[in-house]
Design a protein around this motif. Structure first.
Motif, PDB file in Angstrom:
ATOM      1  N   TYR A  66       0.832  -1.203   0.000  1.00 37.68           N
ATOM      2  CA  TYR A  66       0.000   0.000   0.000  1.00 37.68           C
ATOM      3  C   TYR A  66       0.870   1.258   0.000  1.00 37.68           C
ATOM      4  CZ  TYR A  66      -4.217  -2.722   1.145  1.00 37.68           C
ATOM      5  OH  TYR A  66      -5.277  -3.603   1.131  1.00 37.68           O
ATOM      6  N   ASP A  67       1.840   1.285   0.889  1.00 33.88           N
ATOM      7  CA  ASP A  67       2.649   2.486   1.055  1.00 33.88           C
ATOM      8  C   ASP A  67       3.455   2.798  -0.205  1.00 33.88           C
ATOM      9  OD1 ASP A  67       1.665   2.685   3.618  1.00 33.88           O
ATOM     10  OD2 ASP A  67       3.485   1.913   4.586  1.00 33.88           O
ATOM     11  N   GLU A  68       4.104   1.793  -0.781  1.00 34.26           N
ATOM     12  CA  GLU A  68       4.998   2.054  -1.902  1.00 34.26           C
ATOM     13  C   GLU A  68       4.261   2.258  -3.220  1.00 34.26           C
ATOM     14  OE1 GLU A  68       8.766   0.644  -2.385  1.00 34.26           O
ATOM     15  OE2 GLU A  68       9.089  -0.083  -0.336  1.00 34.26           O
ATOM     16  N   TYR A  69       3.052   1.724  -3.341  1.00 36.49           N
ATOM     17  CA  TYR A  69       2.293   1.880  -4.580  1.00 36.49           C
ATOM     18  C   TYR A  69       1.195   2.935  -4.478  1.00 36.49           C
ATOM     19  CZ  TYR A  69       4.609  -1.782  -7.230  1.00 36.49           C
ATOM     20  OH  TYR A  69       5.542  -2.513  -7.941  1.00 36.49           O
ATOM     21  N   GLY A  70       1.126   3.617  -3.346  1.00 33.55           N
ATOM     22  CA  GLY A  70       0.249   4.770  -3.237  1.00 33.55           C
ATOM     23  C   GLY A  70      -1.199   4.480  -2.923  1.00 33.55           C
ATOM     24  N   TYR A  71      -1.482   3.324  -2.309  1.00 39.37           N
ATOM     25  CA  TYR A  71      -2.845   3.015  -1.897  1.00 39.37           C
ATOM     26  C   TYR A  71      -3.039   3.408  -0.431  1.00 39.37           C
ATOM     27  CZ  TYR A  71      -2.877   0.069  -6.080  1.00 39.37           C
ATOM     28  OH  TYR A  71      -2.785  -0.382  -7.364  1.00 39.37           O
ATOM     29  N   GLU A  72      -4.251   3.775  -0.080  1.00 37.72           N
ATOM     30  CA  GLU A  72      -4.552   4.095   1.309  1.00 37.72           C
ATOM     31  C   GLU A  72      -4.726   2.802   2.103  1.00 37.72           C
ATOM     32  OE1 GLU A  72      -7.935   6.376   4.038  1.00 37.72           O
ATOM     33  OE2 GLU A  72      -7.968   6.578   1.837  1.00 37.72           O
TER      34      GLU A  72
END
Length: 266
Positions: free
Chosen positions: A123-129
């Motif tokens: 989530y963090d590295e691919y920009g998901y909440e």
């Protein structure tokens, strides 16, 4: 005869293998998939992550759904799918269309494994909440009707009614979702855990007027099937999935479980 026993006896024992798409070149993954199909596996599955879960956290890794499209062409008999696809990573209508497309490429051998998601680095590295466990399960609850509705509108329609596997053991939120939307429930744990949670699932099915026997019970397994297989089978499981990790992809455990399967198929 108990209802769980009836569920068990109404289905053949099936064996799957999760070929983990990590720490390996794609050629090694492709060979492992081919070997698993040749050995007689019923299902070959990957997972839906962007980084390795084991070993070097920055090691080699490949994406789930583009790989499933390749597997659809490279295999001829086994069912394929993700154990499981993360609902958070794709618009539900898009995911439905992707699944329908892979279903056609494979001539009707795809199953849609899906879960709420949990691996925060993805989530963090691919920009998901990332949200919370509760919000992610809530998102999955909203996504499932959209997936089903999109399948009903796509042209051409899926080759078959694509089986839905929902993974997770949450007793208050996940199991009711399974009862409403899944053809297969995937879980982990020993026979007693499986039996207890399966009983809860049965109750949720009855609450909405669904026959609990419509939901196949799946479990991830390790170790010698002679030690754990019969107990899990007695608890209602009929689909058993072993892991194979890169780069070596040892399929010895798969072959042990296939031999156990064949003994129980008579």
């Amino acid at each position: 005869m108990s209802e769980q026993s009836s569920t068990q006896l109404s289905r053949p024992v099936r064996i799957g293998v999760q070929v983990q798409p990590q720490q390996a070149d794609y050629a090694q993954i492709r060979r492992a998939v081919a070997a698993a199909e040749e050995a007689g596996a019923d299902l070959v599955l990957n997972w839906d992550h962007f980084f390795p879960l084991y070993g070097d956290p920055d090691g080699k890794h490949f994406e789930c759904w583009t790989m499933l499209g390749a597997w659809a062409e490279a295999t001829t008999r086994v069912e394929i799918g993700a154990l499981v696809s993360c609902n958070s990573y794709r618009n539900p209508d898009l995911l439905a269309d992707m699944a329908r497309t892979v279903d056609h490429i494979s001539d009707g051998r795809l199953l849609l494994g899906i879960g709420a998601g949990w691996f925060q680095r993805d989530y963090d590295e691919y920009g998901y909440e990332f949200g919370t466990a509760g919000s992610r399960i809530g998102d999955l609850a909203e996504a499932m009707p959209r997936i089903e509705a999109r399948w009903a509108r796509l042209v051409p329609a899926p080759v078959r009614d694509i089986p839905v596997m929902i993974g997770g053991g949450g007793e208050k939120k996940t199991l009711p979702l399974v009862a409403r939307h899944a053809d297969i429930w995937h879980s982990f744990g020993d026979a007693e855990t499986l039996r207890r949670k399966a009983g809860l699932l049965d109750g949720y099915c009855r609450e909405i007027g669904r026959d609990p026997r419509e939901v196949e019970r799946s479990v991830g397994v390790e170790g010698d099937p002679a030690d754990v297989g019969d107990a899990l089978l007695g608890a209602g499981a009929t689909l058993f999935t072993v892991n194979a990790g890169g780069p070596g992809y040892d399929l010895g455990p798969l072959r042990d479980w296939l031999a156990w399967r064949d003994d129980h198929r008579g």
